[in-house]
Design a protein around this motif. Sequence first.
Motif, short mmCIF file in Angstrom:
data_model
loop_
_atom_site.label_atom_id
_atom_site.label_comp_id
_atom_site.label_asym_id
_atom_site.label_seq_id
_atom_site.Cartn_x
_atom_site.Cartn_y
_atom_site.Cartn_z
N ASN A 4 7.36 0.70 0.34
CA ASN A 4 6.42 -0.01 -0.54
C ASN A 4 7.08 -0.31 -1.88
O ASN A 4 8.31 -0.24 -2.00
CB ASN A 4 5.13 0.81 -0.71
CG ASN A 4 5.44 2.23 -1.14
OD1 ASN A 4 6.36 2.45 -1.92
ND2 ASN A 4 4.69 3.19 -0.62
N ALA A 5 6.27 -0.58 -2.86
CA ALA A 5 6.81 -1.03 -4.15
C ALA A 5 7.63 0.05 -4.84
O ALA A 5 8.35 -0.26 -5.80
CB ALA A 5 5.66 -1.45 -5.06
N THR A 6 7.55 1.29 -4.36
CA THR A 6 8.40 2.33 -4.93
C THR A 6 9.86 1.91 -4.88
O THR A 6 10.66 2.22 -5.77
CB THR A 6 8.24 3.63 -4.12
OG1 THR A 6 6.86 3.86 -3.92
CG2 THR A 6 8.85 4.81 -4.83
N LYS B 24 0.47 9.15 -4.41
CA LYS B 24 0.47 7.68 -4.37
C LYS B 24 -0.46 7.11 -5.42
O LYS B 24 -1.51 7.67 -5.74
CB LYS B 24 0.03 7.18 -2.99
CG LYS B 24 1.00 7.53 -1.87
CD LYS B 24 0.57 6.79 -0.61
CE LYS B 24 1.47 7.14 0.55
NZ LYS B 24 0.94 8.29 1.31
N VAL B 25 -0.06 5.92 -5.92
CA VAL B 25 -0.93 5.15 -6.80
C VAL B 25 -0.87 3.72 -6.32
O VAL B 25 0.23 3.22 -6.02
CB VAL B 25 -0.47 5.25 -8.28
CG1 VAL B 25 -1.17 4.21 -9.12
CG2 VAL B 25 -0.72 6.64 -8.83
N GLY B 26 -2.00 3.05 -6.22
CA GLY B 26 -2.02 1.67 -5.76
C GLY B 26 -2.29 1.61 -4.26
O GLY B 26 -2.49 2.62 -3.60
N SER B 27 -2.30 0.36 -3.75
CA SER B 27 -2.61 0.22 -2.33
C SER B 27 -1.76 -0.87 -1.71
O SER B 27 -1.20 -1.70 -2.42
CB SER B 27 -4.10 -0.12 -2.15
OG SER B 27 -4.36 -1.35 -2.82
N TRP B 30 1.84 -2.62 -2.80
CA TRP B 30 1.95 -2.21 -4.20
C TRP B 30 1.53 -0.77 -4.42
O TRP B 30 0.89 -0.43 -5.39
CB TRP B 30 1.15 -3.17 -5.11
CG TRP B 30 1.82 -4.51 -5.14
CD1 TRP B 30 1.42 -5.62 -4.50
CD2 TRP B 30 3.04 -4.83 -5.79
NE1 TRP B 30 2.30 -6.65 -4.70
CE2 TRP B 30 3.32 -6.18 -5.50
CE3 TRP B 30 3.95 -4.11 -6.59
CZ2 TRP B 30 4.45 -6.82 -5.98
CZ3 TRP B 30 5.06 -4.76 -7.07
CH2 TRP B 30 5.31 -6.10 -6.76
N THR B 31 1.92 0.06 -3.48
CA THR B 31 1.73 1.49 -3.66
C THR B 31 2.98 2.06 -4.32
O THR B 31 4.08 1.69 -3.95
CB THR B 31 1.55 2.17 -2.29
OG1 THR B 31 0.52 1.48 -1.59
CG2 THR B 31 1.17 3.63 -2.45
N PHE B 32 2.75 2.91 -5.31
CA PHE B 32 3.90 3.56 -5.95
C PHE B 32 3.87 5.04 -5.64
O PHE B 32 2.82 5.68 -5.77
CB PHE B 32 3.87 3.34 -7.46
CG PHE B 32 4.22 1.94 -7.86
CD1 PHE B 32 5.54 1.53 -7.93
CD2 PHE B 32 3.21 1.02 -8.15
CE1 PHE B 32 5.85 0.24 -8.29
CE2 PHE B 32 3.54 -0.28 -8.52
CZ PHE B 32 4.85 -0.67 -8.58
#
Lengths: 156, 261
Positions: A4-6, B24-27, B30-32
């Motif tokens: 994911n965006a990580t 996790k933050v976001g969904s 766009w999860t961080f």
Amino acid sequence: MSINATLIGQMIWFAIFIWITMKYVWPPLQKAMAERQQQIADGLAAAERGKHDLELASKRSADALREAKDRANGITAEAEKRAREIVEAAKDAAKVEADKVYNSKLAELEQEAERARSALRERVAELAVAGAEKILRREVNAGAHADMLAALKQEL
Amino acid sequence: MSAAAHGEPLTATSYIAHHLTNLKVGSGFWTFHVDTLLVSGFLGLLVFGSLAVLAGRATSGVPRGWQNFFEMVLSFVNQQVKDTYHGNNPLIAPLAITIFVWVFTMNAMDLIPVDFLPLLSQKLSGNEHLPFKFVPTTDPNLTFAMSITVFIIMIYLNFKVKGFGGFMHEVFTVPFGPKLAPVNFLFRVIEDIAKPISLSLRLFGNMYAGEMVFILIGLLGIWQLPLALPWELFHILIITLQAFVFMMLTIVYMSMASESH
């Protein structure tokens, strides 16, 4: 475990850290290390040079020492020879001088003797005459010695 | 086993699952993963910050203390770069150093007892169920981020060193010659795609498996004591080796990108 965006965030972190290393970590450290390497190399070269110099100097000093010894030996031999020569010359000169003095003294003495002899001869004649006079005065007996005196007169 | 005082009964499955869950933050896309981002960023800032400070103070005189240590590590990495990479790009050595130091530091988080930091974070946050993974290299997002960055630099170097024409010529003619250009191209694509994937999955797999063993050992109650230490000692080897392998392969890829055949 999902992508994911990580991922994007991690790429940014990675890029930041590469940038820090490239700008602030590696160049100064590399510079310091290269400088140290240069210093060490210089030091080693200097030590090597010093050792070489020392070798040369000790060789030079040994040469100089040997040369000085040779020269000293030469000078000593020369001096001895010279001393012998001087002694010989002095001996010769002394002999010549002694001969000269001896001869002159001898001549002087001979002259003196001659003079004394001639003076003596004169004095003997006088004494003889004086003696003769005394004898004559006491013993002349004109009568007795008339013949002799006459003979003397004859002779004179 | 940790946190026996949970409200709900703690099973082995929930313990393992809890340890393998990211914060996790976001969904959606766009999860961080906050834990991965925070821990890797914190460790990186710490280690590269101190490296930058040390490097700024580095003297060319007699090195002592930390400077000595870092010089040893960095010149070891630099020696690897020199031995393998024969180009003259100022990026390669810093890249290799960053990879080695950062990956090693993140892997080393594995050596902290497996429940220690999660429990601490739970206590500090007040949330008894707060998931927090403390080994960033067990997150494929991180390993892929690194390998993709390496891949991008590799492609950039290919273009820079060989030029567009040279690179294309190599892509289409090596190894079977110009007559089999499509095959060559296909081979090259597979080869180059395989590089970042193998790079990241190798690191991820090793660290994930190592972490997994720690978690399983943690399940053994009192028996974890005699088991955790040998695995920890062995893991020191894996940690260093994985950091070294990632760095070394990166250098090799860079050198392949910079050398024309």
